[in-house]
Design a protein around this motif. Structure first.
Motif, PDB file in Angstrom:
ATOM      1  N   SER A  80      45.823  50.180  31.369  1.00  0.00           N
ATOM      2  CA  SER A  80      45.682  48.994  32.202  1.00  0.00           C
ATOM      3  C   SER A  80      46.123  47.721  31.471  1.00  0.00           C
ATOM      4  CB  SER A  80      44.235  48.843  32.676  1.00  0.00           C
ATOM      5  OG  SER A  80      43.390  48.570  31.576  1.00  0.00           O
ATOM      6  N   ASN A  81      46.376  47.832  30.186  1.00  0.00           N
ATOM      7  CA  ASN A  81      46.834  46.690  29.412  1.00  0.00           C
ATOM      8  C   ASN A  81      48.302  46.402  29.759  1.00  0.00           C
ATOM      9  OD1 ASN A  81      47.662  44.894  27.443  1.00  0.00           O
ATOM     10  ND2 ASN A  81      46.404  45.853  25.855  1.00  0.00           N
ATOM     11  N   THR A 122      50.641  44.836  28.169  1.00  0.00           N
ATOM     12  CA  THR A 122      51.564  45.045  27.050  1.00  0.00           C
ATOM     13  C   THR A 122      51.918  46.516  26.911  1.00  0.00           C
ATOM     14  OG1 THR A 122      50.514  43.182  25.924  1.00  0.00           O
ATOM     15  CG2 THR A 122      51.913  44.614  24.595  1.00  0.00           C
TER      16      THR A 122
END
Length: 71
Positions: A38-39, A41
């Motif tokens: 879910s990040n 990056t």
């Protein structure tokens, strides 16, 4: 080792406890992978690498594995 075997023989519900621990571990792994993915990056880096291409390339091998295993 012998003590563990005696405890398992004396306690018939030991396999239920082991199954619960295993499923709890699987749930934690899935939850952790969801947090990582879910990040933004991480999603950007995975998009650059082309994980979708790797997954589509692995599908024939996975199908072959399941066919061999079912024999």
């Amino acid at each position: 080792m012998a003590v563990e075997l005696m405890n398992q023989a004396a306690e018939p519900n030991g396999s239920d406890k082991d199954t619960l621990y295993m499923l709890g571990g699987v749930a934690l792994v899935i939850f952790g992978a969801g947090l990582v993915l879910s990040n933004p990056t991480v999603r950007r880096y995975l998009g650059q690498i082309g994980v979708g291409n790797l997954a589509s390339a692995a599908i024939p091998d996975i199908e072959r594995y399941f066919r061999l295993r079912s024999m």
